[in-house]
Design an enzyme around this catalytic site. Structure first.
Site, short mmCIF file in Angstrom:
data_model
loop_
_atom_site.label_atom_id
_atom_site.label_comp_id
_atom_site.label_asym_id
_atom_site.label_seq_id
_atom_site.Cartn_x
_atom_site.Cartn_y
_atom_site.Cartn_z
N TYR A 36 54.99 39.46 -4.74
CA TYR A 36 55.84 38.67 -5.43
C TYR A 36 55.49 37.32 -5.48
CZ TYR A 36 58.81 42.56 -7.07
OH TYR A 36 59.02 43.61 -7.89
N LYS B 297 50.93 51.41 3.56
CA LYS B 297 49.59 52.05 3.15
C LYS B 297 48.83 51.66 4.15
CE LYS B 297 47.37 54.14 -0.02
NZ LYS B 297 47.44 55.53 -0.16
N ASP C 238 52.67 56.56 -0.58
CA ASP C 238 52.48 57.70 -1.62
C ASP C 238 53.04 58.97 -0.97
OD1 ASP C 238 50.57 57.57 0.28
OD2 ASP C 238 48.86 58.12 -0.88
N ASP D 23 60.50 47.68 -4.35
CA ASP D 23 60.90 47.73 -5.69
C ASP D 23 60.65 49.25 -6.48
OD1 ASP D 23 61.65 46.65 -8.19
OD2 ASP D 23 59.26 46.65 -8.68
N ASP E 5 63.73 52.09 -7.37
CA ASP E 5 64.01 52.71 -8.59
C ASP E 5 63.90 54.42 -8.72
OD1 ASP E 5 64.29 50.32 -10.07
OD2 ASP E 5 63.08 51.21 -11.72
C1 IPM Z 1 64.53 44.45 -8.74
C2 IPM Z 1 64.12 44.11 -10.21
C3 IPM Z 1 63.31 42.86 -9.94
C4 IPM Z 1 62.27 42.96 -9.12
C5 IPM Z 1 62.69 42.24 -11.37
C6 IPM Z 1 63.78 42.17 -12.10
C7 IPM Z 1 62.09 40.72 -10.98
O1 IPM Z 1 63.08 45.14 -10.52
O2 IPM Z 1 65.42 43.77 -8.30
O3 IPM Z 1 64.35 45.49 -8.30
O4 IPM Z 1 61.14 43.44 -9.32
O5 IPM Z 1 62.41 42.73 -7.81
MG MG Z 2 63.24 47.05 -9.44
#
Ligand code: IPM
Ligand code: MG
Length: 353
Positions: free
Chosen positions: A142, A187, A219, A243, A247
């Site tokens: 990032y 990894k 993975d 990240d 999710d």
């Molecule tokens: C998160 C989001 C952010 C990230 C985006 C919106 C930049 O997906 O907080 O997980 O990738 O960190």
């Molecule tokens: Mg995210």
């Protein structure tokens, strides 16, 4: 206690859920006799539109002067399919994390029994799953050196020993407060940065003999989270892996609208839902405010206001039990509650508790 909160509502559904988070925070503080002030500040696409910068200096100053930031969401479809946009709303979030030194992102993945059926996974896999992902937030790809050419581009996944060490200590502190099991996700079979992570992790692990440490390739971890989410207690990983895995984690619980997070480090801590700005739902009063409200609970816990946080969590549990739910988690035939109605119900519960 006196608390000053910077409120960064951002884009899409951000302002709607922010309003409910603030109302809940206000209600719980009044109940317990705390003095809380809220200072709104611009960020994301809203800030680009207003002043051309997704995290303007005025916003940074407001955050720095506050005790905590209650953040909602940033992101706008006008930018999503335009790789040539000179500035993007997400840069505001990244700037905030970097400028406030928020290297540790705490993302609890907790399931609610009454929502287990909403999970794409089988009931018996999900029921009781409860883990925390500790995501490194200010390093890696990032923020590493980048090249963005027309024919060639790269992002550098750079980490220093110090960055790895400090996030590991945060993770171990969490593990000690929980089931004393830490999984270091990397990894290391391919990436040099991951081998540094593993080397440092093996060293730091010596300081925590009371915690069981295991090491897992990312993975494999992605697979394990689906096959056996209850395996995990605390996992720690670098920015990009964190990240992606969070999710995935949010999906396990049945709705992305449920998961809060805390970002801490050297500057003002930030509390925010892990979901995005869901622009399609903006202004429709349908977004689930619970991730934002649970972020308020995490904020209160950060300041050791345990009873206050517990009341917020009870209110959330009670709302779910009473089927006071936004459409995506409402039971069949259940009444319609919008973002605001759920928020009001929670406020009312807290006031009358
Ligand atoms: C998160 C989001 C952010 C990230 C985006 C919106 C930049 O997906 O907080 O997980 O990738 O960190
Ligand atoms: Mg995210």
């Amino acid at each position: 206690m006196k608390l000053s909160i910077a409120v960064l509502a951002g884009d899409g559904i951000g302002p709607e859920i922010s309003r409910e988070g603030v109302a809940v925070m206000q209600a719980v503080c009044s109940k317990f006799g705390h003095e809380v002030t809220f200072t709104p500040a611009l960020c994301g696409a809203a800030a680009i539109d207003a002043v051309g910068n997704p995290f303007p200096p005025e916003t940074l100053a407001i955050c720095q002067q506050a005790d905590a930031v209650l953040f909602s969401a940033v992101g706008d479809p006008r930018f999503d399919n335009n790789p040539n946009a000179p500035v993007r709303p997400e840069q505001g979030l990244l700037a905030m994390r970097k400028q406030l030194g928020l290297f540790a992102n705490i993302r609890p993945v907790q399931t609610f029994d009454c929502l287990v059926h909403k999970s794409p996974l089988k009931d018996e896999l999900v029921r009781g799953a409860d883990f925390v992902c500790i995501r490194e937030l200010t390093g890696g790809m990032y923020f590493g050196e980048k090249l963005e050419g027309d024919d060639r581009a790269y992002d550098t996944n750079a980490y220093t020993r110090e960055e790895v060490e400090r996030i590991l200590h945060v993770a171990y502190a969490y593990a000690r407060r929980r089931r004393r099991h830490l999984t270091v996700v990397d990894k290391a079979n391919v990436l040099a940065s991951s081998r540094l992570w593993r080397k440092v992790a093996q060293e730091v692990a010596q300081q925590y003999p009371d915690v069981e440490t295991d090491y897992m390739y990312v993975d494999n971890a992605a697979m394990r989270m689906i096959q056996d989410p209850k395996f995990f207690d605390v996992m720690v990983t670098e920015n990009t892996f964190g990240d992606i895995l969070t999710d995935e984690g949010s999906c396990i619980t049945g709705s992305m609208g449920l998961l809060p997070s805390a970002s801490t480090g050297t500057g003002t801590p930030v509390f925010e839902p892990i979901h995005g700005s869901w622009p399609q739902a903006a202004g429709k009063n349908i977004a689930n405010p619970l991730a934002q409200v649970l972020s308020v609970a995490m904020l209160l816990e950060h300041f050791d206001l345990a009873d206050e946080a517990a009341l917020v969590r009870h209110a959330v549990d009670a709302s779910l039990d009473e089927n006071v739910r936004t459409p995506e988690i409402q039971v069949e035939g259940g009444a319609h509650y919008g973002t605001h109605e759920v928020g009001q119900w929670l406020v009312n519960y807290i006031e009358n508790a």
